[in-house]
Write an enzyme that holds these catalytic residues in place. Structure first.
Site, mmCIF file in Angstrom:
data_model
loop_
_atom_site.group_PDB
_atom_site.id
_atom_site.type_symbol
_atom_site.label_atom_id
_atom_site.label_comp_id
_atom_site.label_asym_id
_atom_site.label_seq_id
_atom_site.Cartn_x
_atom_site.Cartn_y
_atom_site.Cartn_z
ATOM 1 N N GLU A 177 0.814 -1.220 0.000
ATOM 2 C CA GLU A 177 0.000 0.000 0.000
ATOM 3 C C GLU A 177 0.847 1.270 0.000
ATOM 4 O OE1 GLU A 177 -2.710 0.389 3.348
ATOM 5 O OE2 GLU A 177 -3.649 2.163 2.483
ATOM 6 N N LYS A 219 -2.528 -2.017 -3.119
ATOM 7 C CA LYS A 219 -3.580 -1.184 -2.528
ATOM 8 C C LYS A 219 -3.226 0.277 -2.743
ATOM 9 C CE LYS A 219 -6.050 -0.257 1.783
ATOM 10 N NZ LYS A 219 -6.756 -0.898 2.893
#
Ligand code: 13P
Length: 340
Positions: A177, A219
């Site tokens: 992420e 992500k």
């Protein structure tokens, strides 16, 4: 590393019609949200809250994976089931947040680097024993006048890649992420530029560390205008610019891309995802959600810390999960909100 298992888990996390529930708020973050509503910030209330989020069996229809915080993975639901067992029971893969938070980057005022690599190998093997099958690590990149610096982008990309390699070694699917924050006055063009640079470096570092792309999930943030930008891009522009960016940075082998919501309203986050899946673009990866706030905030308000509200609040999050599940297939429309 069991590559076959990693691929299977990654596929299950982003299965058609499903996304990921990020319910891994650290104590400070969770407590801050509780305090706003006057909910006691106790371990017992956090447990009750997370029990509520997973109470409806139907959650398994729209959610493929749920990210837990360390405390939750060690707790049981109000019926006495370990949270990992509850997730498995309704067909959701249990995951765990493993980073130790974004801290000030030395010599770079206003910028952050995520910590948590020291001792990570041992923590990952314990989490696997406790039932986790994937993990999450969040890097934070801020857009400002002269930032992000290359130093910040490189430090975070390196951290993400080292983390992802350790995860795969431990048979855990890494959620990678790199979050470019949506706060600020910047335009969508500036968001594109920074997001593109951040993602490109992340994939260079992942490749260098030998990470298997088929066994990971990205992500990212969506490419949006900053919240304080005077002229904000519309839904279609966000969808087009986000896809354009991902197509030029994400290798086709990556199993899935699951967006964070980043402070968007519930419906905005759903509409953006739906728009991307309605563009008719050919995409090699599955495009879905890994929302925290945009899945939970209405349910948290409905619960409001009162045990008597659990059933009602559990239906509120089930509704949000269903809306976002539809958006992963480009089948969402705002009228579906009213129908509920
Ligand atoms: P939000 O969807 O609230 O941005 O949170 C997602 C998340 O897990 C951030 O790490």
């Amino acid at each position: 590393m069991n590559t076959q298992q990693l691929k299977q888990i990654a596929a299950a996390m982003v299965a058609p019609g499903q996304g990921i529930l990020a319910m891994d708020e650290s104590h400070p973050t969770c407590n801050k949200r509780f305090e706003k509503l006057g909910i006691p910030t106790t371990e017992e209330k956090r447990r009750e809250y997370r029990h509520m989020l997973l109470k409806e069996d139907g959650m398994g229809q729209y959610i493929g994976g749920a990210i837990l915080f360390d405390e939750t993975l060690r707790q049981t639901t109000l019926d006495g089931k370990p949270f990992a067992a509850r997730l498995n029971e309704i067909g959701i893969v249990p995951g765990i947040k493993v980073d130790k938070g974004a801290k000030e980057l030395a010599l770079h005022p206003g910028e952050k680097v995520t910590e948590g690599l020291d001792g990570l190998r041992d923590r990952l093997s314990e989490y696997y024993e406790l039932g986790a099958r994937f993990a999450k690590w969040r890097a934070v990149i801020t857009i400002g006048d002269d930032i992000p610096s290359r130093a910040c982008l490189v430090a975070n990309a390196h951290g993400l890649a080292r983390y992802a390699a350790l995860c795969q070694e431990a048979d855990l699917v890494p959620i990678v992420e790199p979050e470019v924050l949506m706060d600020g006055t910047h335009t969508i063009e500036r968001s594109y530029e920074v997001t593109h640079a951040a993602q490109q470096l992340v994939f260079e570092h992942l490749e260098e560390q030998g990470v298997v792309f088929e066994g990971m999930v990205l992500k990212p943030n969506m490419v949006v205008s900053g919240y304080e930008c005077p002229q904000r891009a519309d839904v279609r522009q966000v969808a087009e610019q986000t896809i354009r960016c991902l197509k030029s940075t994400v290798p086709p082998q990556v199993r899935g891309i699951a967006f964070l919501s980043g402070g968007q309203t519930d419906e905005e986050a759903t509409e953006h995802l739906n728009a991307m899946n309605s563009l008719g673009e050919d995409m090699p990866w599955r495009l879905t959600f890994s929302y925290g706030r945009a899945l939970q905030q209405a349910a948290m308000q409905a619960w409001n810390g009162d045990t008597n509200n659990i059933d009602q609040a559990a239906k509120v999050i089930l509704h949000r999960a269903r809306m976002n599940g539809a958006a992963t297939n480009g089948e969402y429309s705002p009228e579906m909100e009213n129908a509920a």
